[in-house]
Scaffold this motif. Structure first.
Motif, short mmCIF file in Angstrom:
data_model
loop_
_atom_site.label_atom_id
_atom_site.label_comp_id
_atom_site.label_asym_id
_atom_site.label_seq_id
_atom_site.Cartn_x
_atom_site.Cartn_y
_atom_site.Cartn_z
N PHE A 163 87.27 -31.28 -55.11
CA PHE A 163 85.83 -31.06 -55.16
C PHE A 163 85.41 -29.83 -54.36
O PHE A 163 84.25 -29.43 -54.42
CB PHE A 163 85.09 -32.29 -54.61
N GLY A 164 86.35 -29.27 -53.61
CA GLY A 164 86.04 -28.09 -52.81
C GLY A 164 85.08 -28.37 -51.67
O GLY A 164 84.33 -27.48 -51.26
N LEU A 165 85.10 -29.60 -51.15
CA LEU A 165 84.17 -29.96 -50.08
C LEU A 165 84.57 -29.31 -48.77
O LEU A 165 85.73 -29.32 -48.39
CB LEU A 165 84.13 -31.48 -49.89
N GLY A 166 83.58 -28.78 -48.07
CA GLY A 166 83.81 -28.22 -46.76
C GLY A 166 83.53 -29.24 -45.68
O GLY A 166 82.80 -30.21 -45.90
N GLY A 167 84.13 -29.05 -44.55
CA GLY A 167 83.90 -29.96 -43.44
C GLY A 167 84.90 -29.68 -42.34
O GLY A 167 85.68 -28.73 -42.41
N GLU A 168 84.85 -30.52 -41.34
CA GLU A 168 85.75 -30.33 -40.21
C GLU A 168 86.09 -31.67 -39.60
O GLU A 168 85.42 -32.67 -39.85
CB GLU A 168 85.14 -29.39 -39.19
N ALA A 169 87.16 -31.68 -38.79
CA ALA A 169 87.61 -32.90 -38.12
C ALA A 169 87.13 -32.88 -36.67
O ALA A 169 87.11 -31.83 -36.03
CB ALA A 169 89.12 -33.02 -38.18
N PHE A 170 86.77 -34.04 -36.16
CA PHE A 170 86.27 -34.16 -34.79
C PHE A 170 87.34 -33.76 -33.78
O PHE A 170 87.11 -32.92 -32.93
CB PHE A 170 85.78 -35.59 -34.53
N SER A 171 88.52 -34.39 -33.88
CA SER A 171 89.63 -34.06 -32.99
C SER A 171 90.90 -34.70 -33.53
O SER A 171 90.85 -35.56 -34.41
CB SER A 171 89.38 -34.56 -31.56
N GLU A 172 92.03 -34.29 -33.00
CA GLU A 172 93.30 -34.90 -33.41
C GLU A 172 93.35 -36.36 -32.98
O GLU A 172 93.83 -37.22 -33.70
CB GLU A 172 94.48 -34.13 -32.81
N ALA A 173 92.82 -36.65 -31.79
CA ALA A 173 92.83 -38.02 -31.29
C ALA A 173 91.86 -38.92 -32.06
O ALA A 173 92.10 -40.12 -32.20
CB ALA A 173 92.47 -38.04 -29.81
N PHE A 174 90.76 -38.34 -32.56
CA PHE A 174 89.77 -39.10 -33.33
C PHE A 174 89.51 -38.32 -34.61
O PHE A 174 88.64 -37.45 -34.67
CB PHE A 174 88.49 -39.28 -32.51
N PRO A 175 90.30 -38.59 -35.67
CA PRO A 175 90.29 -37.76 -36.88
C PRO A 175 89.12 -38.01 -37.83
O PRO A 175 89.29 -38.06 -39.05
CB PRO A 175 91.62 -38.11 -37.53
N LEU A 176 87.93 -38.15 -37.30
CA LEU A 176 86.73 -38.30 -38.11
C LEU A 176 86.47 -36.98 -38.84
O LEU A 176 86.42 -35.92 -38.22
CB LEU A 176 85.53 -38.65 -37.22
N VAL A 177 86.32 -37.06 -40.15
CA VAL A 177 86.06 -35.87 -40.96
C VAL A 177 84.60 -35.91 -41.41
O VAL A 177 84.17 -36.87 -42.06
CB VAL A 177 87.00 -35.81 -42.19
N ALA A 178 83.84 -34.89 -41.05
CA ALA A 178 82.46 -34.74 -41.49
C ALA A 178 82.46 -33.73 -42.63
O ALA A 178 82.94 -32.61 -42.47
CB ALA A 178 81.58 -34.27 -40.35
N MET A 179 81.97 -34.17 -43.79
CA MET A 179 82.00 -33.31 -44.98
C MET A 179 80.59 -33.00 -45.48
O MET A 179 79.73 -33.87 -45.47
CB MET A 179 82.77 -33.99 -46.11
N ASN A 180 80.42 -31.78 -45.92
CA ASN A 180 79.20 -31.37 -46.59
C ASN A 180 79.42 -31.54 -48.09
O ASN A 180 80.38 -31.00 -48.64
CB ASN A 180 78.86 -29.92 -46.28
N VAL A 181 78.54 -32.29 -48.74
CA VAL A 181 78.61 -32.47 -50.19
C VAL A 181 77.43 -31.72 -50.79
O VAL A 181 76.27 -32.14 -50.64
CB VAL A 181 78.55 -33.96 -50.58
N PRO A 182 77.69 -30.59 -51.46
CA PRO A 182 76.61 -29.80 -52.05
C PRO A 182 75.84 -30.60 -53.11
O PRO A 182 76.40 -31.44 -53.81
CB PRO A 182 77.33 -28.61 -52.69
N ALA A 183 74.56 -30.29 -53.21
CA ALA A 183 73.67 -31.00 -54.14
C ALA A 183 74.14 -30.93 -55.58
O ALA A 183 73.92 -31.86 -56.35
CB ALA A 183 72.26 -30.42 -54.02
N ASP A 184 74.82 -29.84 -55.95
CA ASP A 184 75.21 -29.66 -57.35
C ASP A 184 76.65 -30.08 -57.63
O ASP A 184 77.19 -29.80 -58.69
CB ASP A 184 75.00 -28.21 -57.77
N ASP A 185 77.28 -30.80 -56.69
CA ASP A 185 78.66 -31.25 -56.89
C ASP A 185 78.66 -32.53 -57.74
O ASP A 185 77.60 -33.08 -58.06
CB ASP A 185 79.33 -31.49 -55.54
N ASP A 186 79.84 -33.00 -58.07
CA ASP A 186 80.00 -34.21 -58.89
C ASP A 186 79.84 -35.43 -57.98
O ASP A 186 80.82 -36.04 -57.54
CB ASP A 186 81.36 -34.21 -59.58
#
Length: 152
Positions: free
Chosen positions: A98-121
């Motif tokens: 989907f080509g989603l961008g985002g980042e991980a909080f940390s190696e110890a806490f691998p929470l991934v926050a992703m941006n989902v564009p309005a025009d994505d599937d």
């Protein structure tokens, strides 16, 4: 770029923070466009325009969102003993198509926050999120969603 700060009440059983700083581009004298994905702050997404006030120390505190981008913020936390282990990279790879961008909080806490564009599937992304959670790959939460997301 400037940093703007959000205040919130920490959630029980979650990360013990009550503020989060996000990078933003100035739009006006007291408004900025958020340029990264929030890990903790709900109700804001990358691309949203927010208004801030500056305190005596020069820190910019967000007081309201003035323009929604239409993007969504989705957070994914891999289940440590699931198929992906504690790998934020594996989460990114699952959503790579989907080509989603985002980042991980940390190696110890691998929470991934992703941006989902309005025009994505949106329907396909939601389906993958729900399926992955049902299969024990991850837990996810909707930090900021739109009517289009809800209807997908």
């Amino acid at each position: 770029m400037v940093k703007v700060w959000f205040r919130f009440v920490p959630r029980e059983g979650w990360l013990p923070y009550d503020t989060e700083g996000l990078w933003a581009e100035p739009v006006g004298a007291d408004t900025v466009r958020v340029v990264n994905v929030p890990f903790l702050q709900d109700g804001v997404a990358e691309g949203d325009v927010v208004r801030f006030v500056t305190d005596d120390g020069g820190r910019r505190w967000v007081v309201e969102r003035v323009e929604a981008s239409g993007n969504c913020t989705i957070r994914v936390l891999p289940v440590p003993d699931g198929p992906l282990g504690r790998s934020a990279q594996a989460v990114h790879e699952c959503f790579g198509r989907f080509g989603l961008g985002g980042e991980a909080f940390s190696e110890a806490f691998p929470l991934v926050a992703m941006n989902v564009p309005a025009d994505d599937d949106l329907a396909a992304i939601k389906q993958l999120l729900v399926s992955g959670q049902a299969q024990g790959w991850w837990q996810f939460e909707e930090g900021c969603v739109t009517d289009a997301w809800r209807d997908a």
